[in-house]
Design an enzyme around this catalytic site. Structure first.
Site, PDB file in Angstrom:
ATOM      1  CB  THR A   1     -17.876   9.048  -0.636  1.00  0.00           C
ATOM      2  OG1 THR A   1     -16.783   8.283  -1.148  1.00  0.00           O
ATOM      3  CG2 THR A   1     -17.476   9.667   0.692  1.00  0.00           C
ATOM      4  CG  ASN A   2     -16.832   3.909  -0.188  1.00  0.00           C
ATOM      5  OD1 ASN A   2     -15.616   3.959  -0.085  1.00  0.00           O
ATOM      6  ND2 ASN A   2     -17.445   3.759  -1.354  1.00  0.00           N
ATOM      7  NE  ARG A   3     -16.793   3.731   8.059  1.00  0.00           N
ATOM      8  CZ  ARG A   3     -16.956   4.739   8.906  1.00  0.00           C
ATOM      9  NH1 ARG A   3     -16.001   5.627   9.046  1.00  0.00           N
ATOM     10  NH2 ARG A   3     -18.061   4.849   9.608  1.00  0.00           N
TER      11      ARG A   3
END
Ligand code: PMT
Length: 429
Positions: free
Chosen positions: A222-224
């Site tokens: 995933t990402n932030r």
């Protein structure tokens, strides 16, 4: 930069509190409304005052509290220069919305019948503004046909009902009747105040959060993204009268009330399918989500075991959702807005994305700048239009960035007809 929430800034909110143990939550609601910029006038029944003192509300709202029907007139204007008059008539006439929270079975019955013998019910009878009621009572009382009929009567007259929640009740039992969270009531009030706004009759789809691409049953890439930017846009669009569909990944944010729909997705593929459905009715699509560009080429059925060596993970590209949407047969007429999260060459890269994805507007976001980008409450963006126009915005709360994006979307939309009747906003939230 300004404080508060745009639709509440300077709004006149009359808050009627009746005699329920949940009256203490009305203090939190009054505080949230005041902090968001509303001018809050509180009316209390005598029974409400058994639970909470007028002084609590007065201290929070910095306004006199209407607690005695027979007291001499109260000060009524925001600036404090207007002197005294009959409180319930003035409150009823000057308020933009009347919120009765908590609303007991008794006050609901009075409001339905038009009885007027306490500060809350007289204000309601004098009111010319929309009414929001948030019931709170024992489950048996809420489900009683008399209460159900009173609620139905109020709804038929146009009142918005913030449904109570299932939970622990004062009786010690558990059931339907607990006052809705003040944050949910606040959401509904915002939506009611904004329902004739510039996006009324428009259907707006917003994506938020980072997609989660599984590797095995317990892990994902995933990402932030926290979802804050997308949620701020969804809420602000609701506050301007739009029927909002929010497509969200599993972010740790409270789901807003008063939207036309909330669709939970995890992966880019799922978001793509949700978008296709939303496209049937959307007038505008705003893609604030951080969609993973890559996913695992194959997802393991079982948890991948730790071995002595490393793990080689082959990734394959995800579809580009915004680009794909340009080719869908029903895309014509939809205002398509993308964000461009960049770490260098901000404007050049954002302009290139806008061209490739044929966007009506791109929001260029330098995610390395201080106070901007992922997970923080503020953002700094530049709006870019296809004709080369640009507008750089300073670091400001994401709620304000959302308003700026919607101002631009509203201008583009005004040049286009609604595609079809927008799904109606829920009367019950
Ligand atoms: O959620 P927050 O913590 O509040 O953070 C906000 C934010 C930084 C995520 C937001 O402001 C932002 O910049 N969102 C876009 C993130 C992104 O994916 O940017 P991008 O440059 O990779 O993509 C450009 C556009 O194409 C985006 O609108 C994106 O949603 C879309 N996209 C991207 C990849 C993909 N496979 N399909 C897409 O449709």
């Amino acid at each position: 930069m300004s404080d508060g929430i745009r639709v509440l800034r300077g709004a006149r909110v009359a808050l009627g509190v009746s005699g329920s143990i949940a009256a203490y939550k009305a203090v939190a609601l009054a505080s949230a409304l005041h902090q968001a910029g509303a001018i809050v006038d509180v009316a209390l029944t005598a029974d409400a005052q058994r639970f909470v003192q007028p002084l609590s509300f007065q201290a929070i709202t910095h306004r006199p509290v209407f607690s005695d029907l027979w007291a001499p007139g109260m000060e009524t204007t925001a600036g404090g220069e207007g002197g005294h008059s009959i409180a319930h008539v003035t409150l009823g006439h000057e308020s933009d919305v009347l919120v009765v929270a908590p609303a007991t079975a008794h006050i609901l019955a009075k409001l339905a019948l038009g009885l007027a013998d306490d500060p809350v019910s007289v204000t309601a009878l004098a009111a010319r503004c929309p009414l929001v009621v948030a019931p709170a009572m024992d489950a048996g009382m809420y489900n009683h046909p008399a209460t159900a009929q009173n609620v139905a009567t109020l709804r038929a007259r146009g009142a918005t009902v913030v449904e109570p929640e299932v939970g622990h009740l004062a009786s010690g039992l558990s059931g339907l009747g607990r006052l809705a969270d003040p944050e949910r009531i606040l959401d509904v009030v915002r939506g009611v105040l904004g329902r004739n706004g510039d996006l009324q009759g428009r259907s707006v789809t917003v994506t938020a959060g980072g997609t989660q691409e599984p590797i095995d049953p317990v892990r994902f890439i995933t990402n932030r993204s926290s979802g804050k930017m997308g949620y701020a846009i969804a809420e602000a669009a609701r506050d301007r009268g739009a029927a909002v569909t929010l497509i969200t990944t599993p972010v740790a944010l409270r789901r807003p009330a008063g939207l036309a729909g909330i669709i939970e997705v995890e992966t880019a593929e799922q978001m793509l399918r949700a978008l296709r459905d939303a496209y049937e009715t959307a007038d505008a699509l705003i893609m604030a989500a951080a969609v993973a560009d890559f996913r695992a080429a194959s997802v393991a059925d079982q948890k991948i075991k730790r071995g002595e060596g490393g793990l080689d993970l082959r990734l394959e590209p995800n579809p580009d959702l915004l680009r794909a949407s340009a080719d869908w047969p029903n895309h014509r007429g939809i205002v398509r807005v993308g964000f461009a999260a960049e770490t260098r060459d901000l404007l050049a890269n954002a302009a290139e994305k806008a061209r490739r994805k044929t966007l009506d507007l791109v929001v260029a976001n330098d995610v390395t700048a201080s106070g901007a980008g992922f997970a923080v409450d503020t953002n700094a963006v530049t709006l870019l239009w296809p004709d080369g126009r640009q507008e750089s915005l300073p670091v400001q709360p994401k709620t304000e960035v959302a308003e700026a994006v919607l101002d631009a979307v509203g201008v583009i939309l005004r040049g286009r007809q609604p595609r079809m009747e927008a799904p109606s906003r829920p009367r019950t939230a």
